[in-house]
Each structure stands twice: as C-alpha cells, then as structure tokens.
Design a protein around this motif. Structure first.
Motif, PDB file in Angstrom:
ATOM      1  N   ILE A   8       0.655  -1.291   0.113  1.00 61.34           N
ATOM      2  CA  ILE A   8       0.043   0.251   0.020  1.00 61.34           C
ATOM      3  C   ILE A   8       0.930   1.351   0.018  1.00 61.34           C
ATOM      4  O   ILE A   8       2.066   1.139   0.579  1.00 61.34           O
ATOM      5  N   VAL A   9       0.459   2.371  -0.522  1.00 65.07           N
ATOM      6  CA  VAL A   9       1.040   3.651  -0.809  1.00 65.07           C
ATOM      7  C   VAL A   9       0.227   4.543   0.025  1.00 65.07           C
ATOM      8  O   VAL A   9      -0.951   4.899  -0.340  1.00 65.07           O
ATOM      9  N   ILE A  10       0.696   5.259   1.072  1.00 65.76           N
ATOM     10  CA  ILE A  10       0.008   6.123   1.977  1.00 65.76           C
ATOM     11  C   ILE A  10       0.289   7.492   2.021  1.00 65.76           C
ATOM     12  O   ILE A  10       1.695   7.614   2.155  1.00 65.76           O
ATOM     13  N   LEU A  11      -0.231   8.343   1.801  1.00 65.01           N
ATOM     14  CA  LEU A  11       0.170   9.897   1.960  1.00 65.01           C
ATOM     15  C   LEU A  11      -0.470  10.519   2.834  1.00 65.01           C
ATOM     16  O   LEU A  11      -1.757  10.682   3.146  1.00 65.01           O
ATOM     17  N   PHE A  12       0.457  11.108   3.897  1.00 69.54           N
ATOM     18  CA  PHE A  12       0.176  11.889   5.177  1.00 69.54           C
ATOM     19  C   PHE A  12       0.172  13.195   4.660  1.00 69.54           C
ATOM     20  O   PHE A  12       1.409  13.748   4.493  1.00 69.54           O
ATOM     21  N   MET A  13      -0.931  14.060   4.725  1.00 67.92           N
ATOM     22  CA  MET A  13      -0.769  15.415   4.221  1.00 67.92           C
ATOM     23  C   MET A  13      -1.475  16.505   5.506  1.00 67.92           C
ATOM     24  O   MET A  13      -2.547  16.410   5.826  1.00 67.92           O
ATOM     25  N   ARG A  90      17.392  -4.853  -6.586  1.00 66.36           N
ATOM     26  CA  ARG A  90      17.440  -5.358  -7.940  1.00 66.36           C
ATOM     27  C   ARG A  90      18.419  -6.691  -7.984  1.00 66.36           C
ATOM     28  O   ARG A  90      18.329  -7.621  -8.607  1.00 66.36           O
ATOM     29  N   GLU A  91      19.617  -6.498  -7.072  1.00 65.11           N
ATOM     30  CA  GLU A  91      20.690  -7.575  -7.329  1.00 65.11           C
ATOM     31  C   GLU A  91      20.646  -8.340  -6.096  1.00 65.11           C
ATOM     32  O   GLU A  91      21.206  -9.528  -6.150  1.00 65.11           O
ATOM     33  N   GLN A  92      20.092  -7.944  -4.780  1.00 67.37           N
ATOM     34  CA  GLN A  92      20.038  -9.010  -3.823  1.00 67.37           C
ATOM     35  C   GLN A  92      18.961  -9.471  -3.326  1.00 67.37           C
ATOM     36  O   GLN A  92      18.652 -10.058  -2.381  1.00 67.37           O
ATOM     37  N   GLY A  93      17.651  -9.038  -3.785  1.00 61.21           N
ATOM     38  CA  GLY A  93      16.471  -9.319  -3.775  1.00 61.21           C
ATOM     39  C   GLY A  93      15.925  -8.780  -2.219  1.00 61.21           C
ATOM     40  O   GLY A  93      15.139  -9.481  -1.616  1.00 61.21           O
ATOM     41  N   MET A  94      16.231  -7.515  -1.904  1.00 60.09           N
ATOM     42  CA  MET A  94      15.761  -7.067  -0.981  1.00 60.09           C
ATOM     43  C   MET A  94      14.056  -6.564  -0.922  1.00 60.09           C
ATOM     44  O   MET A  94      14.030  -5.510  -1.604  1.00 60.09           O
ATOM     45  N   THR A  95      13.475  -7.308  -0.459  1.00 59.83           N
ATOM     46  CA  THR A  95      12.035  -6.955  -0.673  1.00 59.83           C
ATOM     47  C   THR A  95      11.063  -7.108   0.854  1.00 59.83           C
ATOM     48  O   THR A  95      11.750  -7.337   1.721  1.00 59.83           O
ATOM     49  N   GLY A  96      10.036  -6.594   0.452  1.00 62.32           N
ATOM     50  CA  GLY A  96       9.100  -6.927   1.922  1.00 62.32           C
ATOM     51  C   GLY A  96       9.402  -6.072   3.048  1.00 62.32           C
ATOM     52  O   GLY A  96       9.656  -6.544   4.038  1.00 62.32           O
ATOM     53  N   PHE A  97       9.432  -4.693   2.556  1.00 64.63           N
ATOM     54  CA  PHE A  97       9.795  -3.923   3.749  1.00 64.63           C
ATOM     55  C   PHE A  97       8.857  -2.511   3.644  1.00 64.63           C
ATOM     56  O   PHE A  97       7.998  -2.537   2.615  1.00 64.63           O
ATOM     57  N   THR A  98       8.865  -1.628   4.466  1.00 65.16           N
ATOM     58  CA  THR A  98       8.128  -0.436   4.671  1.00 65.16           C
ATOM     59  C   THR A  98       9.400   0.654   4.163  1.00 65.16           C
ATOM     60  O   THR A  98      10.286   0.694   4.959  1.00 65.16           O
ATOM     61  N   LEU A  99       8.988   1.712   3.276  1.00 61.87           N
ATOM     62  CA  LEU A  99       9.892   2.656   2.863  1.00 61.87           C
ATOM     63  C   LEU A  99       9.280   3.941   3.290  1.00 61.87           C
ATOM     64  O   LEU A  99       8.046   4.127   2.814  1.00 61.87           O
ATOM     65  N   VAL A 100       9.894   4.827   4.117  1.00 60.79           N
ATOM     66  CA  VAL A 100       9.372   5.905   4.756  1.00 60.79           C
ATOM     67  C   VAL A 100       9.858   7.020   4.098  1.00 60.79           C
ATOM     68  O   VAL A 100      11.243   7.152   4.082  1.00 60.79           O
ATOM     69  N   LEU A 101       9.317   8.142   3.485  1.00 58.06           N
ATOM     70  CA  LEU A 101       9.493   9.212   2.833  1.00 58.06           C
ATOM     71  C   LEU A 101       9.116  10.282   3.320  1.00 58.06           C
ATOM     72  O   LEU A 101       8.129  10.789   3.183  1.00 58.06           O
ATOM     73  N   ASP A 102       9.798  10.742   4.488  1.00 59.95           N
ATOM     74  CA  ASP A 102       9.520  11.991   5.211  1.00 59.95           C
ATOM     75  C   ASP A 102       9.876  13.390   4.412  1.00 59.95           C
ATOM     76  O   ASP A 102      10.992  13.704   4.045  1.00 59.95           O
ATOM     77  N   ASN A 125       4.965  -4.880  -6.670  1.00 59.45           N
ATOM     78  CA  ASN A 125       5.648  -6.176  -7.366  1.00 59.45           C
ATOM     79  C   ASN A 125       6.452  -6.760  -6.085  1.00 59.45           C
ATOM     80  O   ASN A 125       7.067  -7.946  -6.042  1.00 59.45           O
ATOM     81  N   TRP A 126       7.212  -5.723  -5.420  1.00 63.10           N
ATOM     82  CA  TRP A 126       8.443  -6.158  -4.486  1.00 63.10           C
ATOM     83  C   TRP A 126       7.845  -6.147  -3.005  1.00 63.10           C
ATOM     84  O   TRP A 126       8.670  -6.346  -1.943  1.00 63.10           O
ATOM     85  N   GLY A 127       6.449  -6.083  -2.877  1.00 64.43           N
ATOM     86  CA  GLY A 127       5.964  -5.976  -1.497  1.00 64.43           C
ATOM     87  C   GLY A 127       6.535  -4.874  -0.640  1.00 64.43           C
ATOM     88  O   GLY A 127       6.751  -5.167   0.789  1.00 64.43           O
ATOM     89  N   ILE A 128       6.727  -3.645  -1.139  1.00 66.14           N
ATOM     90  CA  ILE A 128       7.270  -2.544  -0.395  1.00 66.14           C
ATOM     91  C   ILE A 128       6.075  -1.640  -0.182  1.00 66.14           C
ATOM     92  O   ILE A 128       5.510  -1.055  -0.985  1.00 66.14           O
ATOM     93  N   ASP A 129       5.580  -1.494   1.171  1.00 65.37           N
ATOM     94  CA  ASP A 129       4.778  -0.372   1.539  1.00 65.37           C
ATOM     95  C   ASP A 129       5.621   0.940   1.473  1.00 65.37           C
ATOM     96  O   ASP A 129       6.723   1.009   2.197  1.00 65.37           O
ATOM     97  N   ILE A 130       4.686   1.832   0.999  1.00 64.33           N
ATOM     98  CA  ILE A 130       5.300   3.304   1.169  1.00 64.33           C
ATOM     99  C   ILE A 130       4.374   4.211   1.791  1.00 64.33           C
ATOM    100  O   ILE A 130       3.134   4.341   1.659  1.00 64.33           O
ATOM    101  N   MET A 131       5.175   4.963   3.008  1.00 70.14           N
ATOM    102  CA  MET A 131       4.347   5.805   3.664  1.00 70.14           C
ATOM    103  C   MET A 131       5.045   7.433   3.495  1.00 70.14           C
ATOM    104  O   MET A 131       6.335   7.387   3.641  1.00 70.14           O
ATOM    105  N   MET A 132       4.515   8.372   2.928  1.00 73.88           N
ATOM    106  CA  MET A 132       5.021   9.737   2.660  1.00 73.88           C
ATOM    107  C   MET A 132       4.379  10.661   3.451  1.00 73.88           C
ATOM    108  O   MET A 132       3.052  10.748   3.904  1.00 73.88           O
ATOM    109  N   THR A 133       5.207  11.761   3.774  1.00 78.12           N
ATOM    110  CA  THR A 133       4.347  12.889   4.305  1.00 78.12           C
ATOM    111  C   THR A 133       4.829  14.216   3.383  1.00 78.12           C
ATOM    112  O   THR A 133       5.705  14.387   2.570  1.00 78.12           O
ATOM    113  N   SER A 134       3.639  15.096   3.352  1.00 78.47           N
ATOM    114  CA  SER A 134       3.768  16.374   2.257  1.00 78.47           C
ATOM    115  C   SER A 134       3.053  17.261   3.173  1.00 78.47           C
ATOM    116  O   SER A 134       1.891  16.932   3.665  1.00 78.47           O
ATOM    117  N   HIS A 135       3.184  18.577   2.908  1.00 78.03           N
ATOM    118  CA  HIS A 135       2.611  19.768   3.310  1.00 78.03           C
ATOM    119  C   HIS A 135       1.275  19.966   2.643  1.00 78.03           C
ATOM    120  O   HIS A 135       0.348  20.535   3.224  1.00 78.03           O
TER     121      HIS A 135
END
Length: 213
Positions: A8-13, A90-102, A125-135
């Motif tokens: 899931i991709v979530i935007l906190f605003m 891409r090269e080491q198969g690092m998947t299944g995590f949450t990426l936080v973009l503050d 495709n890579w099972g990456i949840d993304i949480m982001m903040t914006s004004h």
C-alpha cells in the motif's frame, strides 16, 4: 513479475506542525511490532520522531544491507541513497519492507531521481509499503498521485487545484476539495498551542472514505 505480497502507498498530508509525521509513526510502530522492517529517509536529520530506541541511524547509504532487520534511518544523500536501495532490491532481492519518505518536497518534484520513481512504480511487485508526508498537494510530486492508495488528510494551506490534472477528473477533484474543507474547518477547533489535536480524514484518490488502514 509476480507480486510478493499486497502493498500500500499512503500519503500523510497537513500543515507543518500538525502531527502528520507522528501519525505516520504510530502506524509504522504497529507494523514493526508485528515483525515488519522499515527504511526511513530523513531529508535533513532534524526530525525528532526518528530519534528513538530501536531505530538505528546509518551514517552512510552503503551501511544498509539487504538482510537488515528492524528500523533503519538514513539521511537523504542525493545520487546515493535511492541508488543504493534500488541496487539492493534488484541485485540482492531486498523486498518486503516499508519505505518511509519524510517530507516529499526534499526529493524533487519534476526531477525526482529515476531510482525512486522505479521503487514507487514497482512497490507492489516487491511487497514494499510506502508511507510519505507532504504539506499539501502542490508540494507532492505530481507523478506520485498515480500510485497513492490512501490520503490521510489534516488541515492544509494548499488546495487540490494545484494538482488537478493528476488527481483524475472533476468528480475526484470535487471530492478532494470536500475533504480539505472538512479538515480545515475541524482543524480550526484545535486547542491553542495544541494544533495537532485535530481529526484526520482518510480517503482514496477518487475521494471514497477509508474507515481504517
């Protein structure tokens, strides 16, 4: 490419100081408690929410390993941070995590790095949840509105007209305006000196209310 799991991709605003990072932290802590792992990108190292027990600060991008556990905090280093993360995926198969973009504004609007674009584009495709903040809408890179699943909205100064061509039609734009007016009105009721004490409103890109994340 086969999906690893639903993501899931979530935007906190909201305005600055209205609690969006702390709200995001609440959901992130719940995920970590359930055994998930996370990478937090802090643009300038000034966000106190990430200075906490169990959150490991990595001084260099290369210190992040594909088999990391728990929560890792990284300062944004243009040309290095997202390139390294993308390489591990891409090269080491690092998947299944949450990426936080503050603070999305820090990563560029029309000139977002291609590695970050690809991470977001292929996150499901890579099972990456993304949480982001914006004004506000205008401080959110336009391309991201094509991937956001849920917006968590508090009071904002900007308005959805700033991104109307990316929101998806007049009906969706009207729904964004509806939620903005509600959030702004309720935000005015927050106690003096406690502006983070306001309701949050959750909806999809087409304006449909989301009851829970």
């Amino acid at each position: 490419m086969k999906k690893i799991r639903d993501a899931i991709v979530i935007l906190f605003m909201s305005h600055k100081g209205y609690g969006k990072t702390w709200l995001m932290l609440k959901y992130l802590l719940a995920k970590l408690k359930n055994g998930h792992r996370a990478i937090i990108i802090d643009p300038n190292g000034k966000e106190p929410a990430w200075n906490r027990k169990g959150f490991d600060l990595l001084m260099n991008s290369e210190d992040l390993k594909a088999d990391f556990k728990g929560a890792k905090v990284m300062f944004y280093d243009k040309g290095k941070t997202f390139q390294h993360i993308f390489k591990l995926i891409r090269e080491q198969g690092m998947t299944g995590f949450t990426l936080v973009l503050d603070d999305l504004q820090a990563y560029g609007s029309d000139n977002m790095e291609p590695e970050l674009k690809n991470i977001i584009r292929l996150s499901r495709n890579w099972g990456i949840d993304i949480m982001m903040t914006s004004h506000s809408w205008h401080q959110t890179p336009p391309i991201l509105f094509g991937y956001v699943d849920v917006i968590c909205l508090g009071p904002t100064r900007g308005n959805p007209d700033n991104r109307k061509q990316w929101i998806g039609g007049e009906e969706a734009l009207a729904e964004h305006w509806k939620w903005k007016k509600i959030a702004d009105h309720e935000g005015e009721k927050a106690p003096e000196g406690q502006k983070w004490k306001h309701p949050w409103y959750y909806f999809t890109m087409d304006g449909e209310e989301v009851k829970s994340l």
